[in-house]
Design a protein around this motif. Sequence first.
Motif, PDB file in Angstrom:
ATOM      1  N   VAL A   1       0.849  -1.207   0.000  1.00  0.00           N
ATOM      2  CA  VAL A   1       0.000   0.000   0.000  1.00  0.00           C
ATOM      3  C   VAL A   1       0.876   1.244   0.000  1.00  0.00           C
ATOM      4  O   VAL A   1       0.656   2.177  -0.781  1.00  0.00           O
ATOM      5  CB  VAL A   1      -0.951  -0.006   1.213  1.00  0.00           C
ATOM      6  N   TYR A   2       1.914   1.289   0.883  1.00  0.00           N
ATOM      7  CA  TYR A   2       2.784   2.463   0.926  1.00  0.00           C
ATOM      8  C   TYR A   2       3.451   2.664  -0.418  1.00  0.00           C
ATOM      9  O   TYR A   2       3.556   3.778  -0.902  1.00  0.00           O
ATOM     10  CB  TYR A   2       3.886   2.313   1.991  1.00  0.00           C
TER      11      TYR A   2
ATOM     12  N   GLN B   1      12.479  -0.357   0.873  1.00  0.00           N
ATOM     13  CA  GLN B   1      11.444  -0.482   1.908  1.00  0.00           C
ATOM     14  C   GLN B   1      11.910  -1.437   3.006  1.00  0.00           C
ATOM     15  O   GLN B   1      12.375  -2.546   2.728  1.00  0.00           O
ATOM     16  CB  GLN B   1      10.162  -0.990   1.250  1.00  0.00           C
ATOM     17  N   LEU B   2      11.760  -0.995   4.248  1.00  0.00           N
ATOM     18  CA  LEU B   2      12.087  -1.822   5.415  1.00  0.00           C
ATOM     19  C   LEU B   2      10.784  -2.270   6.077  1.00  0.00           C
ATOM     20  O   LEU B   2       9.780  -1.587   5.942  1.00  0.00           O
ATOM     21  CB  LEU B   2      12.929  -1.013   6.411  1.00  0.00           C
TER      22      LEU B   2
ATOM     23  N   ASP C   1      15.994   8.389   2.252  1.00  0.00           N
ATOM     24  CA  ASP C   1      15.513   8.012   3.578  1.00  0.00           C
ATOM     25  C   ASP C   1      16.386   8.629   4.680  1.00  0.00           C
ATOM     26  O   ASP C   1      15.978   8.663   5.847  1.00  0.00           O
ATOM     27  CB  ASP C   1      15.585   6.482   3.751  1.00  0.00           C
TER      28      ASP C   1
ATOM     29  N   PHE D   1      19.090   7.288   5.921  1.00  0.00           N
ATOM     30  CA  PHE D   1      19.487   6.213   6.846  1.00  0.00           C
ATOM     31  C   PHE D   1      20.965   5.852   6.745  1.00  0.00           C
ATOM     32  O   PHE D   1      21.488   5.120   7.587  1.00  0.00           O
ATOM     33  CB  PHE D   1      18.673   4.925   6.579  1.00  0.00           C
TER      34      PHE D   1
ATOM     35  N   ILE E   1       1.634   3.548  13.778  1.00  0.00           N
ATOM     36  CA  ILE E   1       0.648   3.077  12.797  1.00  0.00           C
ATOM     37  C   ILE E   1       0.365   1.633  13.176  1.00  0.00           C
ATOM     38  O   ILE E   1       1.169   0.751  12.877  1.00  0.00           O
ATOM     39  CB  ILE E   1       1.209   3.116  11.355  1.00  0.00           C
TER      40      ILE E   1
ATOM     41  N   ARG F   1      -2.468  -1.520  13.248  1.00  0.00           N
ATOM     42  CA  ARG F   1      -3.763  -2.019  12.765  1.00  0.00           C
ATOM     43  C   ARG F   1      -4.363  -2.901  13.854  1.00  0.00           C
ATOM     44  O   ARG F   1      -3.720  -3.837  14.313  1.00  0.00           O
ATOM     45  CB  ARG F   1      -3.567  -2.790  11.450  1.00  0.00           C
TER      46      ARG F   1
ATOM     47  N   LEU G   1      -6.808   1.692  11.820  1.00  0.00           N
ATOM     48  CA  LEU G   1      -5.479   2.141  12.224  1.00  0.00           C
ATOM     49  C   LEU G   1      -5.602   2.987  13.480  1.00  0.00           C
ATOM     50  O   LEU G   1      -6.469   3.860  13.554  1.00  0.00           O
ATOM     51  CB  LEU G   1      -4.848   3.006  11.127  1.00  0.00           C
TER      52      LEU G   1
ATOM     53  N   PRO H   1      -5.330   7.724  11.300  1.00  0.00           N
ATOM     54  CA  PRO H   1      -4.476   8.222  10.205  1.00  0.00           C
ATOM     55  C   PRO H   1      -4.653   9.727  10.016  1.00  0.00           C
ATOM     56  O   PRO H   1      -5.415  10.359  10.741  1.00  0.00           O
ATOM     57  CB  PRO H   1      -5.007   7.441   9.009  1.00  0.00           C
ATOM     58  N   GLY H   2      -3.913  10.272   9.037  1.00  0.00           N
ATOM     59  CA  GLY H   2      -4.078  11.690   8.707  1.00  0.00           C
ATOM     60  C   GLY H   2      -3.147  12.611   9.463  1.00  0.00           C
ATOM     61  O   GLY H   2      -3.330  13.824   9.460  1.00  0.00           O
TER      62      GLY H   2
ATOM     63  N   THR I   1       5.232  11.891   5.964  1.00  0.00           N
ATOM     64  CA  THR I   1       6.398  11.070   5.629  1.00  0.00           C
ATOM     65  C   THR I   1       6.582  11.020   4.114  1.00  0.00           C
ATOM     66  O   THR I   1       7.693  11.213   3.603  1.00  0.00           O
ATOM     67  CB  THR I   1       6.216   9.650   6.193  1.00  0.00           C
ATOM     68  N   ILE I   2       5.491  10.794   3.390  1.00  0.00           N
ATOM     69  CA  ILE I   2       5.594  10.690   1.927  1.00  0.00           C
ATOM     70  C   ILE I   2       5.930  12.054   1.325  1.00  0.00           C
ATOM     71  O   ILE I   2       6.778  12.158   0.428  1.00  0.00           O
ATOM     72  CB  ILE I   2       4.307  10.088   1.331  1.00  0.00           C
TER      73      ILE I   2
HETATM   74  N1  LIG Z   1      12.829   2.552   3.898  1.00  0.00           N
HETATM   75  C1  LIG Z   1      11.664   2.849   4.488  1.00  0.00           C
HETATM   76  N2  LIG Z   1      11.304   4.140   4.621  1.00  0.00           N
HETATM   77  C2  LIG Z   1      10.114   4.454   5.221  1.00  0.00           C
HETATM   78  O1  LIG Z   1       9.781   5.665   5.359  1.00  0.00           O
HETATM   79  C3  LIG Z   1       9.256   3.400   5.671  1.00  0.00           C
HETATM   80  C4  LIG Z   1       9.693   2.087   5.497  1.00  0.00           C
HETATM   81  N3  LIG Z   1      10.893   1.842   4.916  1.00  0.00           N
HETATM   82  N4  LIG Z   1       8.932   1.054   5.924  1.00  0.00           N
HETATM   83  C5  LIG Z   1       7.604   1.262   6.491  1.00  0.00           C
HETATM   84  C6  LIG Z   1       7.490   2.602   7.175  1.00  0.00           C
HETATM   85  C7  LIG Z   1       6.074   3.059   7.379  1.00  0.00           C
HETATM   86  N5  LIG Z   1       5.919   4.239   6.552  1.00  0.00           N
HETATM   87  C8  LIG Z   1       4.713   4.912   6.339  1.00  0.00           C
HETATM   88  C9  LIG Z   1       4.556   5.865   5.351  1.00  0.00           C
HETATM   89  C10 LIG Z   1       3.329   6.466   5.108  1.00  0.00           C
HETATM   90  C11 LIG Z   1       2.219   6.119   5.837  1.00  0.00           C
HETATM   91  C12 LIG Z   1       0.911   6.746   5.533  1.00  0.00           C
HETATM   92  O2  LIG Z   1       0.746   7.433   4.541  1.00  0.00           O
HETATM   93  N6  LIG Z   1      -0.129   6.524   6.388  1.00  0.00           N
HETATM   94  C13 LIG Z   1      -1.465   7.067   6.203  1.00  0.00           C
HETATM   95  C14 LIG Z   1      -2.546   6.003   6.075  1.00  0.00           C
HETATM   96  C15 LIG Z   1      -2.169   4.713   5.400  1.00  0.00           C
HETATM   97  C16 LIG Z   1      -3.289   3.701   5.406  1.00  0.00           C
HETATM   98  O3  LIG Z   1      -4.457   4.089   5.505  1.00  0.00           O
HETATM   99  O4  LIG Z   1      -2.928   2.513   5.317  1.00  0.00           O
HETATM  100  C17 LIG Z   1      -1.842   7.882   7.427  1.00  0.00           C
HETATM  101  O5  LIG Z   1      -1.244   7.678   8.485  1.00  0.00           O
HETATM  102  O6  LIG Z   1      -2.756   8.710   7.297  1.00  0.00           O
HETATM  103  C18 LIG Z   1       2.357   5.191   6.843  1.00  0.00           C
HETATM  104  C19 LIG Z   1       3.593   4.604   7.093  1.00  0.00           C
HETATM  105  C20 LIG Z   1       7.093   4.504   5.935  1.00  0.00           C
HETATM  106  N7  LIG Z   1       8.037   3.633   6.274  1.00  0.00           N
END
Ligand SMILES: Nc1nc(=O)c2c([nH]1)NC[C@@H]1CN(c3ccc(C(=O)N[C@@H](CCC(=O)O)C(=O)O)cc3)C=[N+]21
Length: 294
Positions: free
Chosen positions: A46-47, A95-96, A118, A120, A229, A231, A244, A264-265, A271-272
Motif C-alpha cells: 500500500v505504501y 522499503q524496510l 531516507d 538512513f 501506525i 492495525r 489504524l 491516520p491523517g 512522511t511521503i
Molecule cells: N525505507 C523505508 N522508509 C520508510 O519511510 C518506511 C519504510 N521503509 N517502511 C515502512 C514505514 C512506514 N511508513 C509509512 C509511510 C506512510 C504512511 C501513511 O501514509 N499513512 C497514512 C494512512 C495509510 C493507510 O491508511 O494505510 C496515514 O497515516 O494517514 C504510513 C507509514 C514509511 N516507512
Amino acid sequence: MSDAALIDGKATAEALRARIAAAVATLPEPPGLAVVLVGEDPASQVYVRNKARQTHEAGMRSFEHRLPVTTSQGELLDLVARLNADPAVDGILVQLPLPSRIDANAVIEAIDPAKDVDGFHPMNTGRLAAGLPGLVPCTPLGCLMLARSVRPDLSGLEAVVVGRSNIVGKPMAQLLLAESCTVTIAHSRTRDLAEVCRRADILVAAVGRPRMIEGSWIKPGAVVIDVGINRVAAPDLGEGKTRLVGDVDFAGARERAGAITPVPGGVGPMTIACLLRNTLQAACRRRGWAAPDL
Ligand SMILES: Nc1nc(=O)c2c([nH]1)NC[C@@H]1CN(c3ccc(C(=O)N[C@@H](CCC(=O)O)C(=O)O)cc3)C=[N+]21
Ligand SMILES: NC(=O)C1=CN([C@@H]2O[C@H](COP(=O)(O)OP(=O)(O)OC[C@H]3O[C@@H](n4cnc5c(N)ncnc54)[C@H](OP(=O)(O)O)[C@@H]3O)[C@@H](O)[C@H]2O)C=CC1
C-alpha cells in the motif's frame, strides 16, 4: 481545559506536495525516485503504491522494483549498484523491514549517500548528529514540521521521544536537539515512563504499541505527535474489520494536550511528502540546480 487542536497532517502534506510540484515544474528534467520492495507484505505494498502515485502527481519519475521474497542479498546489492549508477535516479528507497536473511545495514550502506532519500546511511545520520547539511529521515522531518506548525519556536522546551529506532526515534531526538529543545529519549527499559512523559512540552510517540500512551501521561497544553501506525481489530465496524490507531490513546490525550496529530491523517502523509522533498533536494544537489526554498 478544552479539547486539543487537531494538527492536520493530511492538509499540511498536501500543501507541501503542491509547493514541491510547483518547484519541480521549473526544473529542466524531472527528478527520479526508485522504490525497492522485497517480498509481498500487504501493508508495504500500500505504501509503495501511494508513494508511486504521489511521486507522479509531483511531476517526478517513479521507478518501482518489486523483488520476490526469495531475493538474495547479493541480488539486492546488485540492484542498488545499478540504481547508484543510473543518472535518471536521484533518490533510492529500499522499503524496510527486509527479509531476515538480508542484512539491512549492508544494504543501507551500499546506497550512494547523495541518493539516500531516507537519510538512513551512516554518512547522513552522522551529518545530522554533527549539525551538517544532508538528507534527513522523512518521518522525523515530517514530525518536526507538524510540531512547528503549532509551536514555531521550540527552543528551551522539554521534548520527550518515546522510541529509539534508527528510522524514527534517534533522528527525531537529533532534530529536536537542533531546535534547542531539552531532549529525553525513552525506550522499553525506561523506568516510570508515565512520569517521564508528564515532563514533555513536546511528546513524540514512536513505539508501535496501540494506544500505549495514556491521556493521564500528557502534560496539560503539550504538543503530541503520534508516529505509531497500528492495525487493530474493530468489531464495532463489523466482523473481521480493522482500523489504524496510533501509539497514543487519542481520546484521552485530546482532553489534556494543546495540540495533537490524529492517526491516520497525521504523520503518515507527511512522511511521503518529505520523501518527495528529499528527492527534489537530492536531484538539485546532484545535478547542480538551485535548490528551491520550500
Ligand atoms: N525505507 C523505508 N522508509 C520508510 O519511510 C518506511 C519504510 N521503509 N517502511 C515502512 C514505514 C512506514 N511508513 C509509512 C509511510 C506512510 C504512511 C501513511 O501514509 N499513512 C497514512 C494512512 C495509510 C493507510 O491508511 O494505510 C496515514 O497515516 O494517514 C504510513 C507509514 C514509511 N516507512
Ligand atoms: N507514520 C510513519 O510514517 C511511520 C510510522 N511508523 C510507526 O511508528 C512506530 C514505531 O516504528 P519504529 O521506530 O520503526 O519501531 P521499532 O520497533 O524499531 O522501535 C520501537 C521503539 O519503541 C520502544 N518500545 C517498545 N515497547 C516499549 C514500551 N513498552 N515502553 C517504551 N518503549 C517501548 C523500543 O524500545 P527498545 O529499543 O528498548 O526495544 C524501540 O526503541 C510503529 O508503529 C511504526 O509502524 C514507522 C515509520 C514511519
